[in-house]
Write a protein that holds these residues in place. Structure first.
Motif, PDB file in Angstrom:
ATOM      1  N   GLU A 124       4.065   5.758 -16.166  1.00 12.57           N
ATOM      2  CA  GLU A 124       3.687   4.730 -15.200  1.00 12.57           C
ATOM      3  C   GLU A 124       4.871   4.506 -14.281  1.00 12.57           C
ATOM      4  O   GLU A 124       6.017   4.576 -14.712  1.00 12.57           O
ATOM      5  CB  GLU A 124       3.317   3.430 -15.910  1.00 12.57           C
ATOM      6  N   THR A 125       4.585   4.220 -13.008  1.00 14.15           N
ATOM      7  CA  THR A 125       5.652   4.005 -12.032  1.00 14.15           C
ATOM      8  C   THR A 125       5.384   2.728 -11.255  1.00 14.15           C
ATOM      9  O   THR A 125       4.259   2.477 -10.832  1.00 14.15           O
ATOM     10  CB  THR A 125       5.733   5.193 -11.050  1.00 14.15           C
TER      11      THR A 125
ATOM     12  N   THR B  24       0.819  -1.211   0.000  1.00 15.42           N
ATOM     13  CA  THR B  24       0.000   0.000   0.000  1.00 15.42           C
ATOM     14  C   THR B  24       0.854   1.263   0.000  1.00 15.42           C
ATOM     15  O   THR B  24       0.608   2.183  -0.772  1.00 15.42           O
ATOM     16  CB  THR B  24      -0.939  -0.005   1.217  1.00 15.42           C
TER      17      THR B  24
ATOM     18  N   TYR C 129       2.499   1.822  -3.374  1.00  8.22           N
ATOM     19  CA  TYR C 129       1.534   2.248  -4.376  1.00  8.22           C
ATOM     20  C   TYR C 129       1.282   3.753  -4.266  1.00  8.22           C
ATOM     21  O   TYR C 129       1.247   4.461  -5.268  1.00  8.22           O
ATOM     22  CB  TYR C 129       0.221   1.485  -4.226  1.00  8.22           C
ATOM     23  N   ILE C 130       1.147   4.230  -3.044  1.00 11.35           N
ATOM     24  CA  ILE C 130       0.920   5.660  -2.827  1.00 11.35           C
ATOM     25  C   ILE C 130       2.150   6.446  -3.253  1.00 11.35           C
ATOM     26  O   ILE C 130       2.038   7.462  -3.937  1.00 11.35           O
ATOM     27  CB  ILE C 130       0.539   5.938  -1.367  1.00 11.35           C
ATOM     28  N   ASP C 131       3.339   5.988  -2.884  1.00  9.57           N
ATOM     29  CA  ASP C 131       4.574   6.652  -3.296  1.00  9.57           C
ATOM     30  C   ASP C 131       4.676   6.718  -4.810  1.00  9.57           C
ATOM     31  O   ASP C 131       5.034   7.750  -5.377  1.00  9.57           O
ATOM     32  CB  ASP C 131       5.795   5.931  -2.735  1.00  9.57           C
ATOM     33  N   ASP C 132       4.385   5.607  -5.481  1.00 12.20           N
ATOM     34  CA  ASP C 132       4.464   5.568  -6.939  1.00 12.20           C
ATOM     35  C   ASP C 132       3.439   6.497  -7.578  1.00 12.20           C
ATOM     36  O   ASP C 132       3.716   7.121  -8.601  1.00 12.20           O
ATOM     37  CB  ASP C 132       4.282   4.141  -7.451  1.00 12.20           C
ATOM     38  N   SER C 133       2.270   6.620  -6.976  1.00  9.90           N
ATOM     39  CA  SER C 133       1.251   7.536  -7.501  1.00  9.90           C
ATOM     40  C   SER C 133       1.726   8.982  -7.422  1.00  9.90           C
ATOM     41  O   SER C 133       1.514   9.768  -8.346  1.00  9.90           O
ATOM     42  CB  SER C 133      -0.061   7.395  -6.726  1.00  9.90           C
ATOM     43  N   VAL C 134       2.391   9.315  -6.335  1.00  8.43           N
ATOM     44  CA  VAL C 134       2.930  10.674  -6.171  1.00  8.43           C
ATOM     45  C   VAL C 134       4.030  10.923  -7.199  1.00  8.43           C
ATOM     46  O   VAL C 134       4.070  11.978  -7.834  1.00  8.43           O
ATOM     47  CB  VAL C 134       3.451  10.882  -4.734  1.00  8.43           C
TER      48      VAL C 134
ATOM     49  N   THR D  43       4.414   9.458 -10.112  1.00  3.88           N
ATOM     50  CA  THR D  43       3.773   9.563 -11.429  1.00  3.88           C
ATOM     51  C   THR D  43       3.192  10.950 -11.637  1.00  3.88           C
ATOM     52  O   THR D  43       3.390  11.556 -12.700  1.00  3.88           O
ATOM     53  CB  THR D  43       2.673   8.491 -11.576  1.00  3.88           C
ATOM     54  N   ALA D  44       2.499  11.462 -10.642  1.00  7.29           N
ATOM     55  CA  ALA D  44       1.899  12.795 -10.756  1.00  7.29           C
ATOM     56  C   ALA D  44       2.967  13.870 -10.928  1.00  7.29           C
ATOM     57  O   ALA D  44       2.812  14.796 -11.743  1.00  7.29           O
ATOM     58  CB  ALA D  44       1.042  13.090  -9.532  1.00  7.29           C
TER      59      ALA D  44
ATOM     60  N   LYS E 262       4.438  13.592 -14.511  1.00  4.13           N
ATOM     61  CA  LYS E 262       3.485  14.119 -15.502  1.00  4.13           C
ATOM     62  C   LYS E 262       3.460  15.643 -15.479  1.00  4.13           C
ATOM     63  O   LYS E 262       3.477  16.291 -16.533  1.00  4.13           O
ATOM     64  CB  LYS E 262       2.079  13.580 -15.232  1.00  4.13           C
TER      65      LYS E 262
END
Length: 104
Positions: free
Chosen positions: A62-63, A31, A34-39, A41-42, A45
């Protein structure tokens, strides 16, 4: 007293199940990852879109576990290099995989 031990054991078993369910493996993220990778990615971008030289909304990001993959289509080889450079400078990025192609 037996009831208290029973409740404590159930609580410990539930806690263990949650921790094991959130753990990462080589093919899946936990979990927190996943949150780290979402940050990441944002941030990548945003950096790509804000770069004056790129201005390409056709670059996908994608990360996975800190490894950023860039894909999509760009106008020139220099755009590919610039996008990789921009992505690699983001905090938390371990490496960048390039899967971008030139527009024909």
């Amino acid at each position: 007293m037996k009831q208290l031990k029973y409740i404590v054991n159930i609580f410990l078993a539930a806690t263990l199940a949650v921790l094991v369910g959130c753990a990462s493996t080589s093919k899946s993220e936990g979990t927190g990852e996943y949150i780290d990778d979402s940050v990441i990615t944002a941030k990548v971008k945003a950096a790509v879109l804000n770069d004056e030289n790129l201005k390409s909304s056709e670059i996908n990001v994608e990360t996975f576990k800190g490894v950023v993959q860039l894909s999509g289509f760009v106008n020139s080889e220099s755009d590919i290099g610039k996008a990789v450079d921009v992505a690699s400078k983001i905090n938390g990025v371990k490496s960048v995989k390039n899967d971008m192609h030139l527009k024909k």
